[in-house]
Design an enzyme around this catalytic site. Structure first.
Site, PDB file in Angstrom:
ATOM      1  CE1 TYR A  30      -2.987  -3.109   1.012  1.00  0.00           C
ATOM      2  CE2 TYR A  30      -4.473  -1.238   1.071  1.00  0.00           C
ATOM      3  CZ  TYR A  30      -4.257  -2.600   1.007  1.00  0.00           C
ATOM      4  OH  TYR A  30      -5.336  -3.442   0.942  1.00  0.00           O
ATOM      5  CG  ASP A  84      -7.705  -4.220   3.025  1.00  0.00           C
ATOM      6  OD1 ASP A  84      -8.779  -4.080   3.639  1.00  0.00           O
ATOM      7  OD2 ASP A  84      -7.505  -3.770   1.883  1.00  0.00           O
ATOM      8  CG  ASP A  97      -1.104 -19.957   3.269  1.00  0.00           C
ATOM      9  OD1 ASP A  97      -0.436 -19.510   4.211  1.00  0.00           O
ATOM     10  OD2 ASP A  97      -0.631 -20.748   2.437  1.00  0.00           O
TER      11      ASP A  97
END
Ligand code: NAD
Length: 365
Positions: free
Chosen positions: A124, A248, A224
């Site tokens: 980001y 996020d 994951d």
């Protein structure tokens, strides 16, 4: 003296949930002098930018702001105002508590997690190179010359950067939060097995910081696997600390565990300023319909009241929200057993029900 607070209504469903939240905060009896300021696409014609300087000045002056969501165009157009705001004000920590309230429809009963997302770094950071541009082609050559692979000439590039200082402060923030709110465990989430120099650094620094907090348990998890664990047994987790992108994504996953985006609050915090906002976006398809759930933003208001030290008012507002949800009568469509339930009420009626609960508790005290 009333608190002076910047209120950015946002766009899409933002103005509706902002208005509901403003009314509910006022009903707690805490005096607020709102400085209402618009940002986003709607102010571009007037100021030439979605984030005019006077918006930042207002927050710098008042130090505390609450905002509705702002739309970011996908692929092309201006960069995210939300991301820019966090950067400009150094709001490095995004705090997203995920608590399952009684009466909310969810597959889980026992979820009480806190997501601490790093807000400034990672993918980001806005370091991007568009496909085919001369600088991108030079960068591709340079990567190859420095011993990296020959990436395709038609690649677009986004750089992922994670620093020691950025990681230290977000992991410390997570541990301090755990200590303050008597939480037992911090889990650092990463993909250090693949990205050794960015996520690997995040993990190494997190381990180092954890040594300074022997009273709080520490563990790490690969992102994951973390997603699967959260879906299978969310009750095992307490405080999660994550780099920006995983934070996020996992925030939305955790919102799903507690009944959806309609009920998920958040805060963007730095050492000097605080901007409170729900996890959800501007939900454009519902804009102007007085339909969506104001709870996410109202609970962000609860977090803001705590931040201001108005704990009693915060508890009163949270209790009123919880009671209205538990009763299940004056709630929006997403809290009904079926989404097309004709007894669902709109944003403003749900806010009215919460406000009358607050008034009842004020009167009975
Ligand atoms: P979104 O959160 O706006 O909406 C996704 C879906 O979630 C909606 O269609 C709706 O079904 C549900 N939902 C969201 N809020 C709800 C509420 N309060 N009550 C009930 N249901 C709700 O996500 P999106 O569609 O991916 O994003 C729309 C825009 O918002 C994009 O431009 C995005 O960039 C922006 N966005 C802004 C912020 C922010 O301002 N902080 C955060 C996320 C997304």
């Amino acid at each position: 003296m009333p608190y002076r607070i910047t209120l950015i209504p946002g766009d899409g469903v933002g103005p509706e949930v902002s208005e509901a939240t403003r009314r509910a905060i006022e009903a707690t009896g805490v005096a607020v002098d709102w400085e209402v300021i618009n940002a986003g696409a709607e102010v571009i014609p007037q100021y030439g930018t979605p984030l005019p300087e006077h918006v930042l000045e207002s927050i710098r002056r008042n130090r505390v702001a609450i905002k509705g969501p702002l739309t970011t165009p996908v692929g092309t157009g201006f960069r995210s105002v939300n991301v820019a705001l966090r950067k400009e004000l150094d709001l490095y920590a995004c705090l997203r508590p995920c608590h399952k309230y009684r009466g909310v429809r969810s597959r889980y009963d026992d979820v009480d997690l806190v997501v601490v997302r790093e807000n400034m770094e990672d993918l980001y950071a806005g370091v991007e190179f568009a496909k085919g541009e001369p600088n991108t082609l030079r960068l591709l050559d340079t990567i190859h010359q420095l011993g990296g692979p020959r990436l395709p000439d038609d690649a677009g590039i986004s750089i992922k950067s994670i620093s020691v200082t950025g990681t230290q402060r977000i992991v410390r923030f997570a541990f301090e939060h755990a200590r303050k709110y008597h939480r037992q465990k911090v889990t650092a989430v990463h993909k250090a097995n693949i990205m050794k120099f960015s996520d690997g650094l995040f993990l190494e620094v997190a381990r180092e910081v954890a040594r300074g907090y022997p009273d709080v348990q520490f563990e790490d998890a690969i992102v994951d696997n973390m997603c699967m664990q959260l879906v299978q047994k969310p009750e095992l987790y307490d405080v999660l600390v994550l780099p920006n992108l995983y934070g996020d994504i996992v925030s939305d996953l955790c919102a799903g565990l507690i009944g959806g985006l309609g009920v998920a609050p958040g805060a963007n915090l730095g050492d000097q300023y605080a901007v409170f906002e729900a996890t959800h976006g501007s939900a454009p398809k519902y804009a102007g319909q007085n339909k969506v759930n104001p709870t996410g933003m109202m609970l962000s208001g609860v977090m803001m009241l705590h931040y201001l030290g108005e704990h009693e008012a915060a508890d009163r507002l949270e209790r009123a929200i919880a009671d209205v949800i538990a009763e299940g009568k004056f709630v929006t469509y997403d809290l009904k057993p079926r989404r097309d339930d004709p007894t669902a009420v709109g944003t403003s009626l749900m806010a009215d029900a919460i406000i009358s609960r607050i008034r009842q508790t004020v009167q009975t005290q």
